[in-house]
Design a protein around this motif. Structure first.
Motif, PDB file in Angstrom:
ATOM      1  N   GLY A 267       0.452  -0.788  -0.121  1.00 21.16           N
ATOM      2  CA  GLY A 267      -0.525  -0.097  -0.495  1.00 21.16           C
ATOM      3  C   GLY A 267       0.692   1.366  -0.285  1.00 21.16           C
TER       4      GLY A 267
ATOM      5  N   ARG B  44       1.366   2.199  -3.395  1.00 18.51           N
ATOM      6  CA  ARG B  44       0.410   2.841  -3.756  1.00 18.51           C
ATOM      7  C   ARG B  44       0.482   3.992  -3.621  1.00 18.51           C
ATOM      8  NH1 ARG B  44      -3.489  -0.547  -1.204  1.00 18.51           N
ATOM      9  NH2 ARG B  44      -3.641   1.820  -0.059  1.00 18.51           N
ATOM     10  N   ASP B  45      -0.011   4.386  -2.359  1.00 20.07           N
ATOM     11  CA  ASP B  45      -0.370   5.657  -2.461  1.00 20.07           C
ATOM     12  C   ASP B  45       0.501   6.610  -2.049  1.00 20.07           C
ATOM     13  OD1 ASP B  45      -2.620   4.623  -0.992  1.00 20.07           O
ATOM     14  OD2 ASP B  45      -1.828   4.118   0.710  1.00 20.07           O
TER      15      ASP B  45
ATOM     16  N   ARG C 203      -0.168 -11.170  -3.616  1.00 19.22           N
ATOM     17  CA  ARG C 203      -0.652 -10.440  -3.192  1.00 19.22           C
ATOM     18  C   ARG C 203      -2.046 -10.325  -4.149  1.00 19.22           C
ATOM     19  NH1 ARG C 203       3.044  -7.365  -0.092  1.00 19.22           N
ATOM     20  NH2 ARG C 203       4.992  -8.251   0.350  1.00 19.22           N
TER      21      ARG C 203
ATOM     22  N   ASN D  78      -1.225  -3.283  -5.368  1.00 16.88           N
ATOM     23  CA  ASN D  78      -0.345  -3.668  -4.277  1.00 16.88           C
ATOM     24  C   ASN D  78       0.920  -4.363  -4.191  1.00 16.88           C
ATOM     25  OD1 ASN D  78      -2.711  -2.367  -2.910  1.00 16.88           O
ATOM     26  ND2 ASN D  78      -3.375  -4.012  -2.133  1.00 16.88           N
TER      27      ASN D  78
ATOM     28  N   ASP E 272      -8.371 -16.872  -1.084  1.00 13.70           N
ATOM     29  CA  ASP E 272      -8.415 -15.867  -0.302  1.00 13.70           C
ATOM     30  C   ASP E 272      -9.493 -14.866  -0.291  1.00 13.70           C
ATOM     31  OD1 ASP E 272      -8.048 -13.614   1.897  1.00 13.70           O
ATOM     32  OD2 ASP E 272      -6.198 -12.766   1.910  1.00 13.70           O
TER      33      ASP E 272
ATOM     34  N   THR F 216     -11.233 -12.990   1.991  1.00 15.98           N
ATOM     35  CA  THR F 216     -11.293 -11.816   2.142  1.00 15.98           C
ATOM     36  C   THR F 216     -11.230 -10.376   1.595  1.00 15.98           C
ATOM     37  OG1 THR F 216      -9.065 -12.178   2.986  1.00 15.98           O
ATOM     38  CG2 THR F 216     -10.285 -12.556   4.777  1.00 15.98           C
TER      39      THR F 216
ATOM     40  N   PHE G  19     -11.270  -1.334  -1.071  1.00 19.56           N
ATOM     41  CA  PHE G  19      -9.740  -0.643  -1.900  1.00 19.56           C
ATOM     42  C   PHE G  19     -10.535   0.305  -2.585  1.00 19.56           C
ATOM     43  CE2 PHE G  19      -6.593  -3.324  -1.032  1.00 19.56           C
ATOM     44  CZ  PHE G  19      -5.748  -2.146   0.149  1.00 19.56           C
TER      45      PHE G  19
HETATM   46  N1  CTP Z   1      -2.473  -7.915   1.391  1.00 20.54           N
HETATM   47  C1  CTP Z   1      -2.684  -9.450   0.237  1.00 20.54           C
HETATM   48  N2  CTP Z   1      -3.463  -9.714   1.154  1.00 20.54           N
HETATM   49  C2  CTP Z   1      -4.302  -9.662   1.937  1.00 20.54           C
HETATM   50  C3  CTP Z   1      -4.254  -8.956   2.451  1.00 20.54           C
HETATM   51  C4  CTP Z   1      -2.479  -8.034   2.595  1.00 20.54           C
HETATM   52  O1  CTP Z   1      -1.699  -9.661  -0.411  1.00 20.54           O
HETATM   53  N3  CTP Z   1      -5.532 -10.906   1.714  1.00 20.54           N
HETATM   54  C5  CTP Z   1      -0.760  -7.766   0.767  1.00 20.54           C
HETATM   55  C6  CTP Z   1      -1.332  -6.306  -0.156  1.00 20.54           C
HETATM   56  O2  CTP Z   1      -0.213  -6.204  -0.821  1.00 20.54           O
HETATM   57  C7  CTP Z   1      -1.588  -5.202   0.719  1.00 20.54           C
HETATM   58  C8  CTP Z   1      -0.020  -5.562   1.780  1.00 20.54           C
HETATM   59  O3  CTP Z   1      -0.394  -7.081   2.084  1.00 20.54           O
HETATM   60  O4  CTP Z   1      -0.663  -4.447   0.120  1.00 20.54           O
HETATM   61  C9  CTP Z   1      -0.388  -4.832   3.200  1.00 20.54           C
HETATM   62  O5  CTP Z   1      -1.618  -5.567   3.601  1.00 20.54           O
HETATM   63  P1  CTP Z   1      -2.117  -4.069   4.512  1.00 20.54           P
HETATM   64  O6  CTP Z   1      -1.588  -3.488   5.385  1.00 20.54           O
HETATM   65  O7  CTP Z   1      -3.821  -4.625   4.888  1.00 20.54           O
HETATM   66  O8  CTP Z   1      -2.894  -3.257   3.100  1.00 20.54           O
HETATM   67  P2  CTP Z   1      -2.816  -1.970   2.307  1.00 20.54           P
HETATM   68  O9  CTP Z   1      -2.659  -2.674   1.151  1.00 20.54           O
HETATM   69  O10 CTP Z   1      -0.993  -2.026   3.243  1.00 20.54           O
HETATM   70  O11 CTP Z   1      -3.811  -1.071   2.568  1.00 20.54           O
HETATM   71  P3  CTP Z   1      -3.953  -0.068   3.884  1.00 20.54           P
HETATM   72  O12 CTP Z   1      -3.911   1.309   3.226  1.00 20.54           O
HETATM   73  O13 CTP Z   1      -5.445   0.050   3.744  1.00 20.54           O
HETATM   74  O14 CTP Z   1      -3.001  -0.347   4.994  1.00 20.54           O
END
Ligand code: CTP
Length: 417
Positions: free
Chosen positions: A18, A21-22, A124, A129, A169, A171, A179
């Motif tokens: 993330g 991405r951000d 991922r 991401n 997965d 979830t 997102f």
């Molecule tokens: N990830 C994944 N599958 C999931 C959870 C997480 O592939 N079920 C990976 C993604 O690459 C994600 C990274 O782990 O970018 C970090 O997860 P998380 O911190 O939950 O997401 P972020 O992308 O950082 O989003 P946020 O900005 O909402 O924290």
């Protein structure tokens, strides 16, 4: 310092997930406040040992003793937490060794093995991401984009990397919705088809929370659900979850009908007033949103138990339907305000909020008046007044004062003060 240490060990270090991405989504005029940074280590000349990430985190902790280190052995990851700074908040730094995941069966917790950064990114959730920025030399600052993530960030698409992503997965369906709504992106057509396929193939039936739920999945699901219900954008996110059929993971009968939507929104409006009122204790709005959803189907209490909701929530939900029946039946028979107040005082105000939105206008209005006005009315007399009037202190005081309050509530006496 992290990069230097990794470099000395002959490792590559990457910023992933993330954060990248951000960074891509942030324009030059906005300061990005990253609170959750994901780093991945992989071998430069040779494969890293699985503990590389952990070793790196330990070295960092020695440099920054004020941070707190936790290690998750099973996944070869370590996290460092810097405590809350009043202005910047807290900072999480997750460090993992590049890994490949194997799902022993759909929706299980993955088994992991160390690997290259490319494979790590491939496991991922979405292309947006699965980007990385190299933090070590050579090619420091290079953006690694193996799967078209940059293009998807530009065109605002949520796209999975492989067709099985949601089966492995589920979830991730919640994450796709989160997102999409949060970033105002679209779920790409094929990805949407993969979601439909996962939902229709019964992935949720297999992992359904109603029986034989898989604990690790339940924990992840609860985290995603909580995240969504707490977010500012919870309304469109909930709508999209319903649209893609993802609420069926709570229970096959869970769906947001127009009536339930109305209840959820009404509860939200009420909570705004309720929270604005200094008399009332604060309750988590997201939890009550979840409670009202769970109360809409009979198996909701089982789901609440599986999700390990707080004890009070489970208690509330267990008795909600019975309490609702009692209130619906008895409240309309109360003749005057004091009778209504005496009856409603038997229930917790949160229970009353949940019951109110489930009922027709007259009951709703009575409960509203009770919560916001009548329950706060004080008797025009107190113990001292009774003493002044010549009554000796006794057990009768309470009875007299209650009687006076009832007369006052019913407008039969006036406050002389
Ligand atoms: N990830 C994944 N599958 C999931 C959870 C997480 O592939 N079920 C990976 C993604 O690459 C994600 C990274 O782990 O970018 C970090 O997860 P998380 O911190 O939950 O997401 P972020 O992308 O950082 O989003 P946020 O900005 O909402 O924290």
């Amino acid at each position: 310092q992290t990069a230097t240490y990794a470099q000395q060990q002959g490792w590559h270090l990457y910023l992933v997930g993330g954060g990248v991405r951000d960074l891509l989504l942030t324009d030059n005029h906005t300061t990005l406040n990253l609170q959750d940074i994901d780093l991945v280590v992989d071998g430069f000349h040779r494969a890293t040992t699985p503990e590389a990430g952990v070793k790196l985190a330990e070295a960092l902790q020695a440099i920054y003793p004020q941070s707190r280190l936790s290690i998750h052995g099973q996944f070869q990851t370590a996290a460092l937490l810097w405590h809350k700074d009043p202005q910047l908040g807290s900072l999480w730094l997750d460090i993992a060794t590049a890994r490949t995941e194997f799902y022993p069966y759909p929706a299980a917790n993955p088994e992991v093995e160390s690997s290259s950064i490319r494979q790590d990114l491939y496991r991922r959730d979405f292309t947006i991401n699965a980007l990385a920025v190299r933090l070590t030399q050579p090619h420091q600052g290079e953006l690694l984009d193996f799967f078209g993530g940059v293009e998807d960030v530009r065109s605002h698409f949520i796209r999975v990397l492989h067709p099985n992503s949601f089966i492995e997965d589920p979830t991730r369906i919640y994450r796709a919705v989160r997102f999409a709504v949060r970033l105002n992106f679209d779920i790409e057509t094929q990805t949407r088809e993969y979601i439909d396929y996962a939902v229709n193939s019964g992935v949720f039936e297999r992992v359904s929370l109603e029986k034989n739920s898989i604990p690790a999945l339940t924990t992840r699901l609860k985290a995603e659900l909580t995240y969504i219900l707490q977010a500012q954008y919870w309304q469109p996110a909930l709508k999209l979850l319903q649209e893609v059929g993802a609420l069926r993971c709570l229970h096959r009968n869970c769906q947001i009908t127009p009536n339930l939507w109305w209840q959820i929104r009404c509860l939200d409006r009420w909570l705004k007033y309720y929270h604005a009122d200094s008399y009332n204790p604060s309750v988590s709005s997201w939890l009550l949103r979840l409670e009202i959803i769970l109360s809409s189907f009979p198996e909701g209490v089982i789901v609440a138990n599986n999700l390990e909701l707080p004890k009070e929530s489970i208690q509330r939900l267990s008795h909600l339907s019975e309490n609702n029946e009692k209130i619906k039946h008895y409240l309309p028979t109360c003749q005057n305000i004091s009778e209504k107040v005496e009856f409603l005082a038997n229930y917790q105000s949160i229970t009353l909020l949940l019951i109110a939105v489930k009922n027709s206008k007259p009951i709703r209005r009575t409960i509203w008046n009770y919560l916001m006005h009548w329950s706060k009315v004080k008797s025009p007399l107190d113990g001292k007044d009774l003493q002044k009037l010549g009554y000796k202190p006794s057990k009768l005081y309470k009875e007299i004062l209650n009687k006076v309050l009832a007369l006052y509530l019913d407008g039969k006496i006036k406050n002389q003060r």
